[in-house]
Design a protein around this motif. Structure first.
Motif, PDB file in Angstrom:
ATOM      1  N   GLU A 210       0.773  -1.069  -0.021  1.00 29.66           N
ATOM      2  CA  GLU A 210      -0.163  -0.320  -0.154  1.00 29.66           C
ATOM      3  C   GLU A 210       0.722   1.179   0.109  1.00 29.66           C
ATOM      4  OE1 GLU A 210      -2.800  -0.538   2.716  1.00 29.66           O
ATOM      5  OE2 GLU A 210      -3.973  -1.934   2.349  1.00 29.66           O
ATOM      6  N   SER A 211       2.105   1.518   0.389  1.00 24.45           N
ATOM      7  CA  SER A 211       3.472   2.500  -0.109  1.00 24.45           C
ATOM      8  C   SER A 211       3.123   3.031  -1.141  1.00 24.45           C
ATOM      9  CB  SER A 211       4.401   2.331   1.223  1.00 24.45           C
ATOM     10  OG  SER A 211       4.999   1.439   0.798  1.00 24.45           O
ATOM     11  N   ILE A 212       3.411   1.810  -2.259  1.00 22.79           N
ATOM     12  CA  ILE A 212       3.664   2.084  -3.664  1.00 22.79           C
ATOM     13  C   ILE A 212       2.240   2.759  -4.198  1.00 22.79           C
ATOM     14  CG2 ILE A 212       3.677   0.222  -6.006  1.00 22.79           C
ATOM     15  CD1 ILE A 212       4.761  -1.507  -4.475  1.00 22.79           C
ATOM     16  N   PRO A 213       2.157   4.051  -5.087  1.00 24.94           N
ATOM     17  CA  PRO A 213       1.546   4.831  -5.425  1.00 24.94           C
ATOM     18  C   PRO A 213       0.715   4.354  -5.926  1.00 24.94           C
ATOM     19  CG  PRO A 213       4.112   6.548  -5.981  1.00 24.94           C
ATOM     20  CD  PRO A 213       4.095   4.757  -5.231  1.00 24.94           C
ATOM     21  N   PHE A 214       1.232   3.063  -6.751  1.00 25.86           N
ATOM     22  CA  PHE A 214       0.365   2.836  -8.255  1.00 25.86           C
ATOM     23  C   PHE A 214       1.168   1.528  -9.024  1.00 25.86           C
ATOM     24  CE2 PHE A 214      -2.672   2.196 -12.079  1.00 25.86           C
ATOM     25  CZ  PHE A 214      -3.189   1.169 -11.592  1.00 25.86           C
ATOM     26  N   ARG A 216      -1.548   0.059  -6.239  1.00 28.21           N
ATOM     27  CA  ARG A 216      -0.684  -0.236  -5.017  1.00 28.21           C
ATOM     28  C   ARG A 216      -1.184  -1.495  -4.644  1.00 28.21           C
ATOM     29  NH1 ARG A 216      -1.797   4.416  -2.175  1.00 28.21           N
ATOM     30  NH2 ARG A 216      -2.354   3.600  -0.130  1.00 28.21           N
ATOM     31  N   ASP A 245       9.255   0.375 -10.859  1.00 28.26           N
ATOM     32  CA  ASP A 245       8.567   0.025  -8.906  1.00 28.26           C
ATOM     33  C   ASP A 245       7.113   0.547  -8.961  1.00 28.26           C
ATOM     34  OD1 ASP A 245       9.095   2.935  -9.714  1.00 28.26           O
ATOM     35  OD2 ASP A 245      10.489   3.123  -8.892  1.00 28.26           O
ATOM     36  N   GLY A 246       6.356   0.641  -9.799  1.00 31.02           N
ATOM     37  CA  GLY A 246       4.998   1.249  -8.993  1.00 31.02           C
ATOM     38  C   GLY A 246       5.376   2.865  -9.061  1.00 31.02           C
ATOM     39  N   ALA A 247       6.464   3.889  -9.245  1.00 27.66           N
ATOM     40  CA  ALA A 247       6.597   5.344  -8.803  1.00 27.66           C
ATOM     41  C   ALA A 247       7.193   5.234  -7.949  1.00 27.66           C
ATOM     42  CB  ALA A 247       5.312   6.108  -8.856  1.00 27.66           C
ATOM     43  N   LEU A 248       7.357   4.182  -6.389  1.00 29.02           N
ATOM     44  CA  LEU A 248       7.816   4.015  -5.336  1.00 29.02           C
ATOM     45  C   LEU A 248       9.062   4.665  -5.703  1.00 29.02           C
ATOM     46  CD1 LEU A 248       7.417   2.959  -2.594  1.00 29.02           C
ATOM     47  CD2 LEU A 248       9.107   1.428  -3.632  1.00 29.02           C
ATOM     48  N   ARG A 249       9.004   6.422  -4.162  1.00 26.09           N
ATOM     49  CA  ARG A 249      10.844   6.327  -4.118  1.00 26.09           C
ATOM     50  C   ARG A 249      10.446   6.336  -2.260  1.00 26.09           C
ATOM     51  NH1 ARG A 249      10.385   6.176  -8.187  1.00 26.09           N
ATOM     52  NH2 ARG A 249      10.402   7.952  -9.505  1.00 26.09           N
TER      53      ARG A 249
END
Length: 253
Positions: A210-214, A216, A245-249
């Motif tokens: 759920e921490s991954i933008p999209f 999720r 990475d689904g736009a994860l930082r």
């Protein structure tokens, strides 16, 4: 490159991202050699996909020269290498027990970075001698970094250093190998549902997803494998590090 009938080697191919990649490449018609320190895992998957098991340490020059020779005898010379072998460790540089043991840092660098370089140089030397295919292409090498190479968290100094090294050598090696017609690429995965991730409690896995933008959720190994196939087939991709990475930082902790 058309994968049908091509000889491919996947390191860390006994499980996780490597296993999914080996299966996907075999489904595309490639002849797959599976390198893994876990001989049983390599043999099991090789039997399933009609490949060859190549047990051994990716950072060992002698073992990997022998593995390439075995793969060459069984499938022909290597046209594609996918470096998935890797380990991780979570430890602060200076913790409650003092400085991080140097041997632990060296082990992560040896497996992840030295192992990837060892395979890259050996496979690259073999590919450079082959007859060129369409567009003069002789081979493709894909390594695995991590988003931790760019946003390493507290406790990831060794892992981030090893993956950062893989990312940093991508372009210079691609430029050097361009003269041979060998493309060099790197994938930097984010949070994926790997065997290591599955050891965490389900609620922790859900929270991380759920921490991954999209989207999720955690990434699937088949999504990594799909990108590998695209990279092999798309001849204009070269010298690039692709984040998956689904736009994860990653935050600091």
């Amino acid at each position: 490159m058309d994968l049908a009938g091509k000889a491919v080697i996947v390191t860390g191919g006994g499980s996780g991202l490597g296993a999914a990649t080996a299966e996907r490449l075999a489904a595309a018609g490639a002849r797959v050699g599976i390198v893994d320190l876990d001989a049983k895992a390599a043999e099991g998957l090789a039997a399933k996909i009609g490949g060859i098991a190549l047990p051994g340490d990716v950072a060992s020059e002698e073992a990997m020269m022998a593995a390439l020779a075995r793969a060459r005898a069984a499938h022909g010379p290597c046209r594609v290498l996918v470096n998935c072998a890797g380990i991780g460790t979570a430890k602060r540089v200076v913790g409650r027990d003092g400085p991080m043991p140097l041997a632990e840092f060296e082990r992560v660098i040896r497996v992840n970075l030295v192992g990837s370089f060892n395979m890259l140089r050996l496979a690259g030397a073999e590919m450079a001698t082959l007859d060129p295919l369409e567009d003069g292409e002789r081979g493709v090498i894909i390594s695995t970094a991590s988003v931790a190479a760019f946003e390493g968290q507290v406790g990831q100094a060794a892992y981030s250093a090893s993956k950062g090294g893989i990312a940093a050598m991508t372009l210079p090696v691609a430029r050097e190998f361009a003269g041979f017609g060998i493309r060099v690429l790197t994938i930097a995965p984010g949070l994926f549902l790997t065997p290591m991730m599955r050891t965490l409690p389900e609620e922790v896995q859900k929270s991380l997803g759920e921490s991954i933008p999209f989207p999720r959720r955690l990434g699937g190994a088949e999504e990594y494998a799909s990108l590998v196939v695209h990279m092999v087939e798309n001849r204009f991709l070269n010298g690039e590090i692709v984040r998956l990475d689904g736009a994860l930082r990653l935050p600091p902790r």
